[in-house]
Design a protein around this motif. Structure first.
Motif, PDB file in Angstrom:
ATOM      1  N   TRP A 316       1.245  -1.093   0.031  1.00 18.99           N
ATOM      2  CA  TRP A 316      -0.128  -0.008   0.087  1.00 18.99           C
ATOM      3  C   TRP A 316       0.444   0.959   0.127  1.00 18.99           C
ATOM      4  CZ3 TRP A 316      -4.961   0.243  -1.598  1.00 18.99           C
ATOM      5  CH2 TRP A 316      -5.591  -0.880  -1.133  1.00 18.99           C
ATOM      6  N   HIS A 317       2.226   1.703   0.210  1.00 15.57           N
ATOM      7  CA  HIS A 317       2.507   2.811   1.111  1.00 15.57           C
ATOM      8  C   HIS A 317       3.446   3.203   0.024  1.00 15.57           C
ATOM      9  CE1 HIS A 317       6.820   0.503  -0.209  1.00 15.57           C
ATOM     10  NE2 HIS A 317       7.053   2.044  -0.135  1.00 15.57           N
ATOM     11  N   TRP A 318       3.849   2.302  -1.223  1.00 19.73           N
ATOM     12  CA  TRP A 318       4.004   2.859  -2.863  1.00 19.73           C
ATOM     13  C   TRP A 318       2.697   3.537  -3.359  1.00 19.73           C
ATOM     14  CZ3 TRP A 318       8.981   4.287  -4.474  1.00 19.73           C
ATOM     15  CH2 TRP A 318       8.790   5.537  -5.461  1.00 19.73           C
ATOM     16  N   PRO A 319       2.025   2.988  -3.685  1.00 20.02           N
ATOM     17  CA  PRO A 319       0.850   3.712  -4.559  1.00 20.02           C
ATOM     18  C   PRO A 319       0.459   5.318  -3.727  1.00 20.02           C
ATOM     19  CG  PRO A 319       0.124   1.655  -4.355  1.00 20.02           C
ATOM     20  CD  PRO A 319       1.926   1.364  -3.894  1.00 20.02           C
ATOM     21  N   MET A 320       0.170   4.623  -2.479  1.00 23.47           N
ATOM     22  CA  MET A 320      -0.401   5.965  -1.582  1.00 23.47           C
ATOM     23  C   MET A 320       0.826   7.457  -1.459  1.00 23.47           C
ATOM     24  SD  MET A 320      -1.528   4.538   1.550  1.00 23.47           S
ATOM     25  CE  MET A 320      -3.712   3.921   1.765  1.00 23.47           C
ATOM     26  N   LEU A 321       1.520   7.139  -2.084  1.00 23.10           N
ATOM     27  CA  LEU A 321       2.742   8.071  -1.633  1.00 23.10           C
ATOM     28  C   LEU A 321       2.626   8.536  -3.440  1.00 23.10           C
ATOM     29  CD1 LEU A 321       5.505   9.864  -1.208  1.00 23.10           C
ATOM     30  CD2 LEU A 321       6.380   7.931  -1.813  1.00 23.10           C
ATOM     31  N   VAL A 322       2.677   8.229  -4.337  1.00 27.37           N
ATOM     32  CA  VAL A 322       2.218   8.346  -5.572  1.00 27.37           C
ATOM     33  C   VAL A 322       1.365   9.526  -5.641  1.00 27.37           C
ATOM     34  CG1 VAL A 322       2.196   7.507  -7.934  1.00 27.37           C
ATOM     35  CG2 VAL A 322       4.012   7.047  -6.697  1.00 27.37           C
ATOM     36  N   PHE A 323       0.553   8.675  -5.383  1.00 24.13           N
ATOM     37  CA  PHE A 323      -1.016   9.294  -5.547  1.00 24.13           C
ATOM     38  C   PHE A 323      -0.558  10.671  -5.104  1.00 24.13           C
ATOM     39  CE2 PHE A 323      -3.182   5.245  -7.124  1.00 24.13           C
ATOM     40  CZ  PHE A 323      -2.986   5.660  -8.842  1.00 24.13           C
ATOM     41  N   TYR A 324      -0.334  10.523  -3.630  1.00 28.83           N
ATOM     42  CA  TYR A 324      -0.446  12.013  -2.965  1.00 28.83           C
ATOM     43  C   TYR A 324       0.085  13.207  -3.199  1.00 28.83           C
ATOM     44  CZ  TYR A 324       1.610  15.054   0.756  1.00 28.83           C
ATOM     45  OH  TYR A 324       1.875  16.345   1.469  1.00 28.83           O
ATOM     46  N   LEU A 325       1.756  13.243  -4.424  1.00 31.25           N
ATOM     47  CA  LEU A 325       2.301  13.395  -4.177  1.00 31.25           C
ATOM     48  C   LEU A 325       1.862  13.604  -6.298  1.00 31.25           C
ATOM     49  CD1 LEU A 325       6.085  11.747  -4.431  1.00 31.25           C
ATOM     50  CD2 LEU A 325       4.784  13.605  -3.083  1.00 31.25           C
ATOM     51  N   LEU A 340       1.893  10.471   8.156  1.00 29.01           N
ATOM     52  CA  LEU A 340       0.401  10.110   7.699  1.00 29.01           C
ATOM     53  C   LEU A 340       0.114   8.841   6.708  1.00 29.01           C
ATOM     54  CD1 LEU A 340      -1.515  13.285   7.771  1.00 29.01           C
ATOM     55  CD2 LEU A 340      -1.893  11.774  10.364  1.00 29.01           C
ATOM     56  N   LEU A 341       1.389   9.280   5.372  1.00 29.81           N
ATOM     57  CA  LEU A 341       0.920   8.481   5.025  1.00 29.81           C
ATOM     58  C   LEU A 341       1.502   6.473   5.474  1.00 29.81           C
ATOM     59  CD1 LEU A 341       3.050  10.204   1.380  1.00 29.81           C
ATOM     60  CD2 LEU A 341       0.552   9.109   2.127  1.00 29.81           C
ATOM     61  N   ILE A 342       2.869   7.002   6.436  1.00 30.63           N
ATOM     62  CA  ILE A 342       2.815   5.313   6.671  1.00 30.63           C
ATOM     63  C   ILE A 342       1.736   5.395   7.419  1.00 30.63           C
ATOM     64  CG2 ILE A 342       3.870   4.281   8.533  1.00 30.63           C
ATOM     65  CD1 ILE A 342       6.674   6.311   7.792  1.00 30.63           C
ATOM     66  N   ALA A 343       1.078   5.986   8.434  1.00 30.45           N
ATOM     67  CA  ALA A 343      -0.388   5.645   9.348  1.00 30.45           C
ATOM     68  C   ALA A 343      -1.696   4.979   8.622  1.00 30.45           C
ATOM     69  CB  ALA A 343      -0.934   6.795  10.121  1.00 30.45           C
ATOM     70  N   ALA A 344      -1.777   5.627   7.530  1.00 28.14           N
ATOM     71  CA  ALA A 344      -2.749   5.181   6.464  1.00 28.14           C
ATOM     72  C   ALA A 344      -2.102   3.341   5.787  1.00 28.14           C
ATOM     73  CB  ALA A 344      -2.562   6.317   5.328  1.00 28.14           C
ATOM     74  N   SER A 345      -1.247   3.470   5.648  1.00 26.69           N
ATOM     75  CA  SER A 345      -0.448   1.918   4.782  1.00 26.69           C
ATOM     76  C   SER A 345      -0.764   1.482   5.513  1.00 26.69           C
ATOM     77  CB  SER A 345       1.096   2.545   4.498  1.00 26.69           C
ATOM     78  OG  SER A 345       1.103   3.287   3.880  1.00 26.69           O
ATOM     79  N   ILE A 346      -0.684   1.273   7.341  1.00 25.81           N
ATOM     80  CA  ILE A 346      -0.562   0.507   8.368  1.00 25.81           C
ATOM     81  C   ILE A 346      -2.366  -0.021   8.645  1.00 25.81           C
ATOM     82  CG2 ILE A 346      -0.618   0.438  11.052  1.00 25.81           C
ATOM     83  CD1 ILE A 346       2.328   1.841  10.732  1.00 25.81           C
ATOM     84  N   ALA A 347      -3.009   1.435   8.417  1.00 28.55           N
ATOM     85  CA  ALA A 347      -3.827   1.059   8.393  1.00 28.55           C
ATOM     86  C   ALA A 347      -5.166  -0.173   7.428  1.00 28.55           C
ATOM     87  CB  ALA A 347      -4.867   2.458   8.724  1.00 28.55           C
ATOM     88  N   ALA A 348      -3.899   0.856   5.847  1.00 29.24           N
ATOM     89  CA  ALA A 348      -4.917   0.169   5.073  1.00 29.24           C
ATOM     90  C   ALA A 348      -4.489  -1.545   4.578  1.00 29.24           C
ATOM     91  CB  ALA A 348      -4.389   0.378   3.721  1.00 29.24           C
ATOM     92  N   SER A 349      -2.828  -1.924   5.497  1.00 34.24           N
ATOM     93  CA  SER A 349      -3.087  -2.822   5.091  1.00 34.24           C
ATOM     94  C   SER A 349      -3.730  -3.771   6.694  1.00 34.24           C
ATOM     95  CB  SER A 349      -1.503  -3.125   6.201  1.00 34.24           C
ATOM     96  OG  SER A 349      -0.787  -4.598   6.165  1.00 34.24           O
ATOM     97  N   TRP A 350      -4.425  -3.234   7.523  1.00 37.17           N
ATOM     98  CA  TRP A 350      -4.947  -4.299   8.867  1.00 37.17           C
ATOM     99  C   TRP A 350      -5.715  -4.610   8.109  1.00 37.17           C
ATOM    100  CZ3 TRP A 350      -9.653  -2.562  10.866  1.00 37.17           C
ATOM    101  CH2 TRP A 350      -9.729  -4.261  11.923  1.00 37.17           C
ATOM    102  N   CYS A 351      -6.427  -3.481   7.527  1.00 39.84           N
ATOM    103  CA  CYS A 351      -7.771  -3.587   6.972  1.00 39.84           C
ATOM    104  C   CYS A 351      -7.966  -4.737   5.762  1.00 39.84           C
ATOM    105  CB  CYS A 351      -8.586  -2.622   5.846  1.00 39.84           C
ATOM    106  SG  CYS A 351      -9.099  -1.351   6.810  1.00 39.84           S
ATOM    107  N   THR A 352      -6.801  -5.003   5.411  1.00 36.53           N
ATOM    108  CA  THR A 352      -6.680  -6.069   3.470  1.00 36.53           C
ATOM    109  C   THR A 352      -6.755  -7.284   4.158  1.00 36.53           C
ATOM    110  OG1 THR A 352      -5.066  -4.935   3.716  1.00 36.53           O
ATOM    111  CG2 THR A 352      -6.813  -4.344   1.740  1.00 36.53           C
ATOM    112  N   THR A 353      -5.656  -7.302   5.549  1.00 30.51           N
ATOM    113  CA  THR A 353      -5.810  -8.141   6.257  1.00 30.51           C
ATOM    114  C   THR A 353      -6.780  -9.322   6.821  1.00 30.51           C
ATOM    115  OG1 THR A 353      -2.754  -7.430   6.302  1.00 30.51           O
ATOM    116  CG2 THR A 353      -4.096  -9.609   7.804  1.00 30.51           C
TER     117      THR A 353
END
Length: 697
Positions: A316-325, A340-353
């Motif tokens: 999740w972290h890389w596409p979130m970073l690309v789209f944010y920029l 916030l991007l790191i927190a969002a990546s962790i949250a998205a990973s928790w959801c998909t996991t």
């Protein structure tokens, strides 16, 4: 047990499972994220992931063999990919939808191809074949799926490694059963390690961009993980104090690697041994959770929990970073945005996991079968179903995107000439509201101009220093016109060729991208210097009636002295000396003014601002000198009519406004090159200006 970036879920209850290695995964993925987000660099954390995946795969297989079981092949493949694909499919679908909405259509075709490559574990080869620089991170080139290269390498190894292990077992049983299996398998993996490392060092030195993505250049990292798994029982007999000190040294090395090592220039050659060997030292350290050992820190519950989520965090972290920029327009993420991007990546990973991966695994593990049905075979069927559904759903999203592109192509093809008149549009012309601007941003690869056929016969340069030569028209002796220069000469070639052919003349186009004829600044590159020398001799020998060159040089941005691009426009250095051989041969030289340049892609801007095209326009006052440098040059030299000026600025910048779109046609195909569609629409205006300047009839 599937061991990869996210492993394992249920295995934490196993006595053989080391929770500290989950913490090591978490440390590695956090380093990857931090270096990507804040430093636009690579940390070496991915190398640790690759090594760890082989370590766990080999460890689990070795345990099966020690119990007298056969190493799994098909069932092993299904087991791993049925766990990997669900989260990956969700991320790919999310990226497809977000890219479709957010990114300009100039990038769609590449992302469609990358989506397929990522889904079927070929992304590393796609990037290698396209010479993508993983480190050139900017919003115009970074792909939100670029990071799938490592997962592709890992997926390929998950197919290959069980075969290698099964073959090792076969050789062991047939010929070396009196020895420990670890010695036989170790011999195989040692050969892979030595061969791959040698290859990696060589290709990294010669073509680092390809090396970074090449599976063969990464095999040794997996082989190192396997060798470590086989040697760990012996390593565990070494003095605990030595292993503890080595483990802490490994921990410090891993944290510092990204900051100290030149990952961009030297990975994955021998330098990648540093983070991978550091991880090996941690694995070989005492596994007890005492604070004196690295495992004590790595076994902390927060790190272990993040280790469980590491696969999704990486996804999740890389596409979130690309789209944010892309959305923010920033070049880098601030500390707050990155956090916030790191927190969002962790949250998205928790959801998909939590809501994708775990339910899928539970469904496979808890299927109830009639007692007379073979559970192993039916479980394989359920795993095949998971793989097929994941691939199918993701493929459908990509197919829908492709269909949208094809629909736009069909609409564009159905438009009439009155929908896209380009340069021929009358002053009172008004486009139809539904008419698409041409060329479509997905079709820009076809907008480069090579209007004729390869030079042949007496026109063939027969000089390897001249790589690009085209010709057209009716030849009767020497050509009437030779167009000579770089891509800024090339982008007028369709109009110039049409003007010559319509008047019964002949032409030759000789160009070299990025090599302005007459410019000493460009001659710093040996290939350009060679081209200029060869082209001067070639054109002088042809002695054409006319030679068309780009005589001025424009730039896109202010310089260090804050001079505007217009203030920097100047005549090509050493232009007088460069054209003298043509004048001596009796040719008339047409000195053409360069076109304005932009700091942004015109098609991307047009695509993002369909209702406000004026936002993409530029100012001729800012982009070009107030007085054409070619006119100043001619005023200082007594050439008469043997050197004349050709300036198309009025066509591109009517009333001082450099238009991004004229007559519903995009003038540029990028930030500095004219589109073929527009140039062809302007062939009448070009022919009139050309004849007026030269007297050609």
């Amino acid at each position: 047990m599937t061991h990869t970036l996210n492993q394992p879920r249920n295995s934490t209850k196993s006595s053989s499972f080391r929770v500290d290695l989950q913490g090591l995964r978490a440390l590695a993925v956090l380093l990857v994220m931090c270096y990507h987000i804040w430093f636009s660099k690579v940390s070496g954390g991915v190398d640790i992931f690759l090594m760890l995946s082989a370590f766990f795969l080999t460890s689990s297989t070795a345990r099966r063999i020690s119990r007298g079981e056969r190493p799994p092949l098909i069932t092993g493949w299904l087991h791993r990919f049925s766990r990997l694909i669900p989260q990956a499919a969700v991320v790919i679908v999310s990226v497809v939808v977000a890219a479709w909405i957010i990114l300009p259509s100039t990038r769609w075709l590449e992302l469609i191809d990358q989506s397929k490559a990522s889904l079927f574990y070929q992304q590393n080869w796609y990037l290698a074949n396209h010479q993508v620089d993983y480190y050139a991170f900017n919003t115009s080139s970074a792909s939100p799926l670029q990071h799938f290269w490592s997962l592709s390498v890992q997926g390929q190894i998950f197919i290959l490694w069980p075969v290698v292990l099964a073959f090792s077992v076969l050789i062991w049983k047939l010929f070396f059963s009196r020895f420990n299996f670890a010695w036989v398998a170790g011999a195989f993996f040692s050969a892979v390690f030595i061969g791959s490392l040698a290859f990696s060092i060589n290709i990294t030195a010669n073509n680092q961009q390809v090396a970074y993505f090449h599976t063969g250049a990464r095999l040794w990292e997996f082989a190192l993980g396997s060798l470590l798994a086989l040697a760990l029982p012996w390593l565990s007999t070494l003095p605990e104090k030595i292993r503890r000190i080595a483990g802490w040294a490994g921990m410090i090395t891993i944290v510092a690697s990204g900051a100290v090592l030149d990952v961009q220039g030297q990975f994955p050659g021998f330098m990648a041994l540093i983070p991978t060997m550091a991880a090996a030292l941690i694995i070989a350290a005492p596994a007890t959770r005492a604070w004196a050992n690295p495992s004590g820190v790595l076994s902390l519950k927060p790190l272990v929990k993040l280790g469980d989520l590491s696969y999704g965090m990486y996804l999740w972290h890389w596409p979130m970073l690309v789209f944010y920029l892309e959305v923010s327009g920033n070049q880098k993420a601030s500390f707050l945005a990155g956090t916030l991007l790191i927190a969002a990546s962790i949250a998205a990973s928790w959801c998909t996991t939590r809501f994708v991966e775990k339910p899928v695994i539970a469904w496979q593990n808890n299927l109830a079968f009639p007692h007379w049905m073979p559970s192993t075979g039916l479980k394989a069927i359920s795993q095949i179903a998971v793989v097929a559904i994941g691939l199918g759903i993701a493929s459908l999203s990509v197919t829908a995107w492709e269909n949208n592109v094809e629909h736009r192509r069909a609409l564009a093809a159905s438009q009439t000439a009155t929908d896209n008149p380009g340069a021929t549009a009358p002053e009172d012309w008004d486009p139809a509201p539904a008419a698409l601007t041409l060329p479509l941003a997905t079709e820009l690869a076809d907008e480069w101009q090579t209007p004729g056929n390869p030079c042949a016969g007496s026109n063939n340069p027969d000089d390897e220093r001249i790589m690009f030569c085209e010709q057209g028209g009716n030849f009767d002796g020497s050509p009437d016109l030779v167009m000579l220069g770089d891509s800024h000469m090339q982008h007028w070639s369709a109009a110039a060729a049409a003007a010559m052919e319509e008047s019964g003349g002949s032409w030759i186009l000789v160009f070299h991208p990025g090599c302005r004829y007459g410019s000493d600044a460009d001659r710093d590159e040996a290939e350009c210097a060679n081209f200029q020398d060869a082209a001067e001799e070639y054109v002088a020998d042809l002695a054409p009636k006319m030679v068309l060159t780009t005589a001025s040089k424009t730039v896109a941005a202010p310089d260090e002295y804050l001079r505007s691009p217009g203030e920097q426009e100047t005549i090509v250095d050493h232009y007088a000396e460069a054209i003298q051989p043509f004048l001596d041969a009796g040719s008339q030289v047409i000195a053409m003014r360069d076109t304005p340049r932009y700091t942004y892609s015109i098609p991307e801007c047009v695509d993002s601002n369909p209702s406000h095209l004026e936002a993409c326009d530029g100012s001729a006052h800012e982009a070009l000198a107030q007085i054409n440098p070619v006119q100043e040059f001619l005023a200082q030299h007594d050439y008469g009519q043997q050197v004349v000026s050709l300036d198309m600025t009025g066509l591109l910048c009517p009333e001082g406004v450099c238009k991004a779109v004229i007559g519903n046609v995009s003038t540029y195909l990028d930030d500095s090159h004219l589109s073929k569609t527009f140039v062809l629409s302007a062939k009448r205006q070009f022919a009139e200006a050309f004849k007026k300047a030269t007297g050609w009839q």
